[in-house]
Design a protein around this motif. Sequence first.
Motif, PDB file in Angstrom:
ATOM      1  N   LYS A  74       0.816  -1.214   0.000  1.00 39.81           N
ATOM      2  CA  LYS A  74       0.000   0.000   0.000  1.00 39.81           C
ATOM      3  C   LYS A  74       0.852   1.266   0.000  1.00 39.81           C
ATOM      4  CE  LYS A  74      -0.638   1.259   4.849  1.00 39.81           C
ATOM      5  NZ  LYS A  74      -0.317   0.235   5.850  1.00 39.81           N
ATOM      6  N   THR A 116      -4.495  -8.082   4.731  1.00 36.39           N
ATOM      7  CA  THR A 116      -4.695  -7.357   5.995  1.00 36.39           C
ATOM      8  C   THR A 116      -5.691  -6.206   5.850  1.00 36.39           C
ATOM      9  OG1 THR A 116      -2.877  -5.848   5.531  1.00 36.39           O
ATOM     10  CG2 THR A 116      -2.328  -7.809   6.800  1.00 36.39           C
ATOM     11  N   GLY A 243       4.522  -3.395  10.359  1.00 35.66           N
ATOM     12  CA  GLY A 243       5.526  -2.500   9.771  1.00 35.66           C
ATOM     13  C   GLY A 243       5.860  -1.368  10.711  1.00 35.66           C
ATOM     14  N   PHE A 245       8.807   0.374  10.457  1.00 34.56           N
ATOM     15  CA  PHE A 245      10.254   0.457  10.662  1.00 34.56           C
ATOM     16  C   PHE A 245      10.745   1.803  10.129  1.00 34.56           C
ATOM     17  CE2 PHE A 245       8.943  -3.860  10.614  1.00 34.56           C
ATOM     18  CZ  PHE A 245       9.695  -4.475  11.603  1.00 34.56           C
ATOM     19  N   GLU A 338       6.043  -6.725   8.170  1.00 34.41           N
ATOM     20  CA  GLU A 338       5.389  -6.131   7.003  1.00 34.41           C
ATOM     21  C   GLU A 338       5.886  -4.715   6.748  1.00 34.41           C
ATOM     22  OE1 GLU A 338       1.113  -8.381   7.864  1.00 34.41           O
ATOM     23  OE2 GLU A 338       1.402  -6.292   8.415  1.00 34.41           O
ATOM     24  N   PRO A 339       7.136  -4.570   6.398  1.00 39.01           N
ATOM     25  CA  PRO A 339       7.639  -3.211   6.153  1.00 39.01           C
ATOM     26  C   PRO A 339       7.128  -2.667   4.822  1.00 39.01           C
ATOM     27  CG  PRO A 339       9.417  -4.845   5.960  1.00 39.01           C
ATOM     28  CD  PRO A 339       8.137  -5.611   6.131  1.00 39.01           C
ATOM     29  N   ARG A 341       7.171   1.430   3.951  1.00 40.92           N
ATOM     30  CA  ARG A 341       8.028   2.586   3.729  1.00 40.92           C
ATOM     31  C   ARG A 341       9.518   2.223   3.712  1.00 40.92           C
ATOM     32  NH1 ARG A 341       7.702   8.306   5.393  1.00 40.92           N
ATOM     33  NH2 ARG A 341       5.651   7.923   6.283  1.00 40.92           N
ATOM     34  N   TYR A 443       4.957   6.086   0.323  1.00 40.23           N
ATOM     35  CA  TYR A 443       3.789   6.928   0.625  1.00 40.23           C
ATOM     36  C   TYR A 443       3.739   8.271  -0.085  1.00 40.23           C
ATOM     37  CZ  TYR A 443       2.942   3.535   4.297  1.00 40.23           C
ATOM     38  OH  TYR A 443       2.720   2.363   4.966  1.00 40.23           O
TER      39      TYR A 443
HETATM   40  C1  LIG Z   1       0.594   0.247   6.677  1.00 38.19           C
HETATM   41  C2  LIG Z   1       0.814  -1.102   7.205  1.00 38.19           C
HETATM   42  C3  LIG Z   1       2.085  -1.674   7.143  1.00 38.19           C
HETATM   43  C4  LIG Z   1       3.300  -0.945   6.623  1.00 38.19           C
HETATM   44  O1  LIG Z   1       3.702   0.098   7.454  1.00 38.19           O
HETATM   45  P1  LIG Z   1       5.040   0.906   7.111  1.00 38.19           P
HETATM   46  O2  LIG Z   1       5.016   2.022   8.096  1.00 38.19           O
HETATM   47  O3  LIG Z   1       4.940   1.380   5.709  1.00 38.19           O
HETATM   48  O4  LIG Z   1       6.176  -0.015   7.319  1.00 38.19           O
HETATM   49  C5  LIG Z   1       2.216  -2.983   7.580  1.00 38.19           C
HETATM   50  N1  LIG Z   1       1.174  -3.675   8.071  1.00 38.19           N
HETATM   51  C6  LIG Z   1      -0.062  -3.147   8.169  1.00 38.19           C
HETATM   52  C7  LIG Z   1      -1.178  -3.967   8.708  1.00 38.19           C
HETATM   53  C8  LIG Z   1      -0.292  -1.848   7.745  1.00 38.19           C
HETATM   54  O5  LIG Z   1      -1.509  -1.311   7.855  1.00 38.19           O
END
Ligand SMILES: *Cc1c(COP(=O)(O)O)cnc(C)c1O
Length: 465
Positions: A74, A116, A243, A245, A338-339, A341, A443
């Motif tokens: 995303k 997710t 995520g 990180f 789940e990184p 960014r 993003y």
């Molecule tokens: C947005 C999101 C991420 C990714 O977050 P980052 O800050 O981009 O690493 C991972 N898991 C879930 C469920 C999210 O909503």
Amino acid sequence: MNTGSNTEHIALSPILHHWVTGLLSNHTALLDLINNEGSPVNIHCLQPFTENLEKYRSVLKKYDLRHRIYFARKANKCLEFAQQSFASGECVDTASYNELKQCLDTGIEPRQLILTAAIKTRDVLTLAVKNKVTVVLDNDDEFELLKEVTTELQTPVTVNIRLGGFYFKGKKLHSRFGFSLKQAFALILKIHHSDMELNYSGLHFHLNGYSVAERAAAIEQCVELIDQLKEKNIPTHSLDIGGGFLVNYLEEKSQWQTFFHELKRASLGKRPPITYRNDALGMVKIGGELYGEPSVYPYYNNISKEKFLEGILQTPSEKYGKPIYALIKEQNLELRMEPGRSLLDQAGITVARVAFRKKDSEGNLLAGLEMNRTQLRSSSADFLLDPIHIPRQENAHTDRESCYGFLVGGYCLEQELILKRKIRFDQFPEIGDLIVFPNTAGYMMHFFESEAHLFPLAKNVFVQP
Ligand SMILES: *Cc1c(COP(=O)(O)O)cnc(C)c1O
């Protein structure tokens, strides 16, 4: 340093990957690209993405942890990054029907995908179940709908349970997401002991903010739940820590500190403004005092990406008397992350063309860019990295004096500033010059982009390093 001076530049120098410096050194190629693709254009490179993946893997390897890295796609719309994650042997986190469908259609193995999505419609659940993609459950209504879908299709599906409301330093961490640990325990028991087509396999969380300690605390509490489940003979295969990180965007800590020092002084009227109309970036001035902190991403930080992960793993668990990595290992959990960014760090830039120069009613220089502010936007109050000015013609002007101004965009709003910060141009901007915004793949370029005024969305291109 004379910090009170009007002309002194409050720099925020971005870190630049070598593919970016290489590209920027070839002005003609860059100008050709924007002439072909239109303004703005998002330019990507896959190499930093693979490098970032590798950094995470090396830490996970160092602690000998079974793992899976799910790229949270995303954060950028280009399918190429999802494909690259898969090609590197890793996985993809999908957050909508189209994100999931694209990944399936391009041949990413369903077992290397996870769903997710914050809103899970019958359609997206059907797609996941038909393809045996693991679904992360967030609430009871989702659970009921998924039960219906699996019964209808007579197809089992693996579920992970999202948790929220962890405790940190005696206080509950607020979240709109997930089940409490107590609710999750009851739900997992129910799933396990029924003849439903749902198979429980793991726990999941994704925390807001960038705290290593909060993540370590969340893992500890997950392990408590995993222990309780074990007592009921329910095994847990994986733990997904989401995520968030950190990414470090800036070269120098001192610049970052100076910026805030000067922003506060400017907000209190103790120096000339360094932002448009003296915007305090989220701080509030009441009766000569400043309240709150600027609501901006920590663009400078010294614990980014793999160091952030290692920080979590090394945090001691007081309850269990061992570090987090040992806890995960001892529980024989597959550690998932789940990184979004952070995997995109250095993987993209945004380039826009200067359309006009003018002065506003207060005499500020404005450079109008062929782009709009939704094409460089996140939840942060400003993108605090210096843009790079690429003149269309070298030495076009004898007047090479630096000057200060603001970048404005194409939406017909007074607030349509691309950056709120005052920008220094090394030479006066000319029509057709380029402005480069570095490190925008995560993003910044895609998350909020809109097509108001019927402006088309920016093109996305990929280059080799
Ligand atoms: C947005 C999101 C991420 C990714 O977050 P980052 O800050 O981009 O690493 C991972 N898991 C879930 C469920 C999210 O909503």
